[in-house]
Scaffold this motif. Structure first.
Motif, PDB file in Angstrom:
ATOM      1  N   ARG A  29     105.625  -1.944  37.459  1.00 43.07           N
ATOM      2  CA  ARG A  29     105.611  -3.033  38.445  1.00 43.07           C
ATOM      3  C   ARG A  29     104.404  -3.955  38.300  1.00 43.07           C
ATOM      4  NH1 ARG A  29     106.847  -0.681  44.274  1.00 43.07           N
ATOM      5  NH2 ARG A  29     106.362  -2.819  44.650  1.00 43.07           N
ATOM      6  N   TYR A  30     103.261  -3.409  37.900  1.00 39.90           N
ATOM      7  CA  TYR A  30     102.003  -4.157  37.879  1.00 39.90           C
ATOM      8  C   TYR A  30     101.532  -4.343  36.444  1.00 39.90           C
ATOM      9  CZ  TYR A  30     102.117  -2.731  42.732  1.00 39.90           C
ATOM     10  OH  TYR A  30     102.511  -2.526  44.032  1.00 39.90           O
ATOM     11  N   ALA A  31     101.383  -5.593  36.028  1.00 41.12           N
ATOM     12  CA  ALA A  31     100.925  -5.865  34.663  1.00 41.12           C
ATOM     13  C   ALA A  31     100.221  -7.214  34.599  1.00 41.12           C
ATOM     14  CB  ALA A  31     102.086  -5.803  33.684  1.00 41.12           C
ATOM     15  N   PRO A  32      99.129  -7.387  35.354  1.00 43.13           N
ATOM     16  CA  PRO A  32      98.437  -8.678  35.259  1.00 43.13           C
ATOM     17  C   PRO A  32      97.669  -8.793  33.947  1.00 43.13           C
ATOM     18  CG  PRO A  32      97.145  -7.181  36.579  1.00 43.13           C
ATOM     19  CD  PRO A  32      98.439  -6.461  36.250  1.00 43.13           C
ATOM     20  N   ARG A  33      97.619  -9.997  33.434  1.00 43.13           N
ATOM     21  CA  ARG A  33      96.671 -10.328  32.374  1.00 43.13           C
ATOM     22  C   ARG A  33      95.691 -11.283  33.025  1.00 43.13           C
ATOM     23  NH1 ARG A  33     101.143 -12.067  28.716  1.00 43.13           N
ATOM     24  NH2 ARG A  33     100.022 -13.993  29.010  1.00 43.13           N
ATOM     25  N   ILE A  34      94.407 -11.016  32.836  1.00 45.22           N
ATOM     26  CA  ILE A  34      93.389 -11.744  33.584  1.00 45.22           C
ATOM     27  C   ILE A  34      92.317 -12.285  32.647  1.00 45.22           C
ATOM     28  CG2 ILE A  34      91.650 -11.570  35.417  1.00 45.22           C
ATOM     29  CD1 ILE A  34      93.298  -9.246  36.570  1.00 45.22           C
ATOM     30  N   ALA A  35      91.929 -13.542  32.878  1.00 41.23           N
ATOM     31  CA  ALA A  35      90.750 -14.131  32.231  1.00 41.23           C
ATOM     32  C   ALA A  35      89.755 -14.394  33.352  1.00 41.23           C
ATOM     33  CB  ALA A  35      91.115 -15.427  31.512  1.00 41.23           C
ATOM     34  N   ARG A  36      88.658 -13.662  33.357  1.00 39.52           N
ATOM     35  CA  ARG A  36      87.644 -13.808  34.401  1.00 39.52           C
ATOM     36  C   ARG A  36      86.738 -14.977  34.039  1.00 39.52           C
ATOM     37  NH1 ARG A  36      88.594  -9.966  37.933  1.00 39.52           N
ATOM     38  NH2 ARG A  36      89.400  -7.974  37.243  1.00 39.52           N
ATOM     39  N   ILE A  37      86.972 -16.074  34.681  1.00 39.76           N
ATOM     40  CA  ILE A  37      86.265 -17.311  34.356  1.00 39.76           C
ATOM     41  C   ILE A  37      84.849 -17.301  34.923  1.00 39.76           C
ATOM     42  CG2 ILE A  37      86.326 -19.826  34.535  1.00 39.76           C
ATOM     43  CD1 ILE A  37      89.406 -19.455  35.114  1.00 39.76           C
ATOM     44  N   GLY A  38      84.706 -16.918  36.168  1.00 41.03           N
ATOM     45  CA  GLY A  38      83.397 -16.938  36.833  1.00 41.03           C
ATOM     46  C   GLY A  38      82.342 -16.163  36.083  1.00 41.03           C
ATOM     47  N   ALA A  39      82.726 -15.006  35.551  1.00 45.17           N
ATOM     48  CA  ALA A  39      81.767 -14.168  34.832  1.00 45.17           C
ATOM     49  C   ALA A  39      81.200 -14.883  33.602  1.00 45.17           C
ATOM     50  CB  ALA A  39      82.428 -12.857  34.422  1.00 45.17           C
ATOM     51  N   GLN A  40      81.998 -15.755  32.993  1.00 41.89           N
ATOM     52  CA  GLN A  40      81.528 -16.490  31.811  1.00 41.89           C
ATOM     53  C   GLN A  40      80.353 -17.405  32.133  1.00 41.89           C
ATOM     54  OE1 GLN A  40      84.544 -18.620  29.628  1.00 41.89           O
ATOM     55  NE2 GLN A  40      86.078 -17.081  30.091  1.00 41.89           N
ATOM     56  N   PHE A  41      80.280 -17.847  33.379  1.00 42.88           N
ATOM     57  CA  PHE A  41      79.253 -18.799  33.778  1.00 42.88           C
ATOM     58  C   PHE A  41      78.202 -18.183  34.689  1.00 42.88           C
ATOM     59  CE2 PHE A  41      83.114 -21.560  33.278  1.00 42.88           C
ATOM     60  CZ  PHE A  41      82.745 -22.057  32.038  1.00 42.88           C
ATOM     61  N   GLY A  42      78.266 -16.881  34.887  1.00 42.58           N
ATOM     62  CA  GLY A  42      77.279 -16.222  35.732  1.00 42.58           C
ATOM     63  C   GLY A  42      77.500 -16.444  37.218  1.00 42.58           C
ATOM     64  N   ALA A  43      78.725 -16.737  37.621  1.00 43.77           N
ATOM     65  CA  ALA A  43      79.017 -16.937  39.044  1.00 43.77           C
ATOM     66  C   ALA A  43      78.733 -15.648  39.811  1.00 43.77           C
ATOM     67  CB  ALA A  43      80.471 -17.355  39.235  1.00 43.77           C
ATOM     68  N   ARG A  44      78.098 -15.778  40.972  1.00 42.77           N
ATOM     69  CA  ARG A  44      77.727 -14.599  41.753  1.00 42.77           C
ATOM     70  C   ARG A  44      78.328 -14.601  43.153  1.00 42.77           C
ATOM     71  NH1 ARG A  44      72.252 -12.978  39.413  1.00 42.77           N
ATOM     72  NH2 ARG A  44      71.904 -11.917  41.365  1.00 42.77           N
ATOM     73  N   LYS A  45      78.568 -15.752  43.717  1.00 42.99           N
ATOM     74  CA  LYS A  45      79.066 -15.843  45.091  1.00 42.99           C
ATOM     75  C   LYS A  45      80.541 -16.232  45.173  1.00 42.99           C
ATOM     76  CE  LYS A  45      75.050 -15.031  46.954  1.00 42.99           C
ATOM     77  NZ  LYS A  45      74.773 -13.797  47.620  1.00 42.99           N
ATOM     78  N   LEU A  46      81.082 -16.731  44.049  1.00 46.54           N
ATOM     79  CA  LEU A  46      82.468 -17.166  44.011  1.00 46.54           C
ATOM     80  C   LEU A  46      83.105 -16.613  42.744  1.00 46.54           C
ATOM     81  CD1 LEU A  46      84.424 -18.987  45.624  1.00 46.54           C
ATOM     82  CD2 LEU A  46      83.751 -20.856  44.135  1.00 46.54           C
ATOM     83  N   GLY A  47      84.242 -15.950  42.904  1.00 43.55           N
ATOM     84  CA  GLY A  47      84.950 -15.424  41.745  1.00 43.55           C
ATOM     85  C   GLY A  47      86.145 -16.304  41.432  1.00 43.55           C
ATOM     86  N   TYR A  48      86.396 -16.537  40.160  1.00 44.58           N
ATOM     87  CA  TYR A  48      87.568 -17.299  39.785  1.00 44.58           C
ATOM     88  C   TYR A  48      88.104 -16.760  38.475  1.00 44.58           C
ATOM     89  CZ  TYR A  48      83.335 -20.162  38.929  1.00 44.58           C
ATOM     90  OH  TYR A  48      82.059 -20.590  38.674  1.00 44.58           O
ATOM     91  N   SER A  49      89.432 -16.590  38.481  1.00 44.52           N
ATOM     92  CA  SER A  49      90.118 -16.003  37.334  1.00 44.52           C
ATOM     93  C   SER A  49      91.452 -16.691  37.129  1.00 44.52           C
ATOM     94  CB  SER A  49      90.389 -14.508  37.578  1.00 44.52           C
ATOM     95  OG  SER A  49      89.194 -13.794  37.767  1.00 44.52           O
ATOM     96  N   LEU A  50      91.913 -16.668  35.886  1.00 43.97           N
ATOM     97  CA  LEU A  50      93.273 -17.067  35.559  1.00 43.97           C
ATOM     98  C   LEU A  50      94.076 -15.782  35.473  1.00 43.97           C
ATOM     99  CD1 LEU A  50      95.453 -19.090  34.609  1.00 43.97           C
ATOM    100  CD2 LEU A  50      94.628 -18.643  32.269  1.00 43.97           C
ATOM    101  N   ILE A  51      95.194 -15.732  36.194  1.00 38.43           N
ATOM    102  CA  ILE A  51      96.060 -14.556  36.167  1.00 38.43           C
ATOM    103  C   ILE A  51      97.417 -14.977  35.628  1.00 38.43           C
ATOM    104  CG2 ILE A  51      97.192 -12.761  37.538  1.00 38.43           C
ATOM    105  CD1 ILE A  51      94.756 -12.847  39.394  1.00 38.43           C
ATOM    106  N   VAL A  52      97.960 -14.157  34.720  1.00 40.28           N
ATOM    107  CA  VAL A  52      99.266 -14.408  34.123  1.00 40.28           C
ATOM    108  C   VAL A  52     100.154 -13.194  34.394  1.00 40.28           C
ATOM    109  CG1 VAL A  52     100.535 -14.892  31.990  1.00 40.28           C
ATOM    110  CG2 VAL A  52      98.224 -15.827  32.315  1.00 40.28           C
ATOM    111  N   LEU A  53     101.346 -13.462  34.946  1.00 41.63           N
ATOM    112  CA  LEU A  53     102.314 -12.399  35.218  1.00 41.63           C
ATOM    113  C   LEU A  53     103.622 -12.722  34.506  1.00 41.63           C
ATOM    114  CD1 LEU A  53     101.962 -11.962  39.092  1.00 41.63           C
ATOM    115  CD2 LEU A  53     100.967 -10.545  37.295  1.00 41.63           C
ATOM    116  N   GLU A  54     104.164 -11.739  33.836  1.00 42.74           N
ATOM    117  CA  GLU A  54     105.478 -11.907  33.217  1.00 42.74           C
ATOM    118  C   GLU A  54     106.552 -11.723  34.291  1.00 42.74           C
ATOM    119  OE1 GLU A  54     105.882 -13.069  30.192  1.00 42.74           O
ATOM    120  OE2 GLU A  54     103.698 -13.087  29.989  1.00 42.74           O
ATOM    121  N   PRO A  55     107.785 -12.180  34.032  1.00 43.86           N
ATOM    122  CA  PRO A  55     108.857 -12.046  35.020  1.00 43.86           C
ATOM    123  C   PRO A  55     108.999 -10.603  35.526  1.00 43.86           C
ATOM    124  CG  PRO A  55     109.572 -13.481  33.256  1.00 43.86           C
ATOM    125  CD  PRO A  55     108.239 -12.896  32.829  1.00 43.86           C
ATOM    126  N   GLY A  56     109.160 -10.485  36.834  1.00 44.71           N
ATOM    127  CA  GLY A  56     109.357  -9.183  37.464  1.00 44.71           C
ATOM    128  C   GLY A  56     108.080  -8.433  37.777  1.00 44.71           C
TER     129      GLY A  56
END
Length: 169
Positions: A29-56
């Motif tokens: 049921r659960y299969a996210p693919r995640i790119a953690r964007i905030g971590a690339q820039f040293g974000a500490r108070k705000l998290g931002y990620s790209l999440i990709v989900l396949e059908p279903g």
């Protein structure tokens, strides 16, 4: 210094690491693919990620946060978001707000479409993180000095398994 700019096309979303990946029936049921964007820039108070989900697929179980708020922006695809007791169709261009609170703010995104669902997840990163899962009665607490730092305190439990304050003293 590299500018704090990244194009979505340059991101490479990855499955959850083995120690965090769902197992057994949950893996179906659960299969996210995640790119953690905030971590690339040293974000500490705000998290931002790209999440990709396949059908279903879903990214995470139905949950709500007691401290942190989340917002999602659908970039591509279609699906549904469950918020509290209601289901809502979502599609590219939609913004979904999930403030901190109780079970009425619980949420889960599901890809019910026929192509990959891509969305940005943006959240505050306040500690402690307190998350509740209404469908299963579980709670989780994460206390860390820095976002995504290994160590700190992480506990997942059911309130019914909790000790009384003075037990063992």
């Amino acid at each position: 210094m590299k500018p704090p700019i990244v194009n979505l096309d340059a991101l490479n979303p990855q499955p959850l690491p083995p120690q965090c990946a769902p197992t057994g029936l949950a893996a179906e049921r659960y299969a996210p693919r995640i790119a953690r964007i905030g971590a690339q820039f040293g974000a500490r108070k705000l998290g931002y990620s790209l999440i990709v989900l396949e059908p279903g697929k879903r990214a995470f179980p139905f949950h709500h946060h007691r401290v942190n708020g989340e917002m999602f922006f659908v970039i591509q695809g279609a699906g549904e978001v469950r918020i509290g007791s209601e289901q809502h169709a979502i599609r590219a261009g939609d913004i979904i707000a999930c403030p901190p609170g109780g079970s009425a703010t619980a949420h889960q995104i599901v890809n019910t479409g026929t192509q990959a669902l891509r969305y940005l997840a943006i959240s505050t990163m306040l500690s402690p993180k307190v998350v509740e899962y209404p469908d299963t009665g579980r709670q989780a607490v994460l206390v860390a000095d820095e976002p995504d730092v290994k160590g700190g305190l992480r506990a997942v439990f059911r309130a019914s398994d909790s000790l009384e304050y003075w037990d063992g003293e």
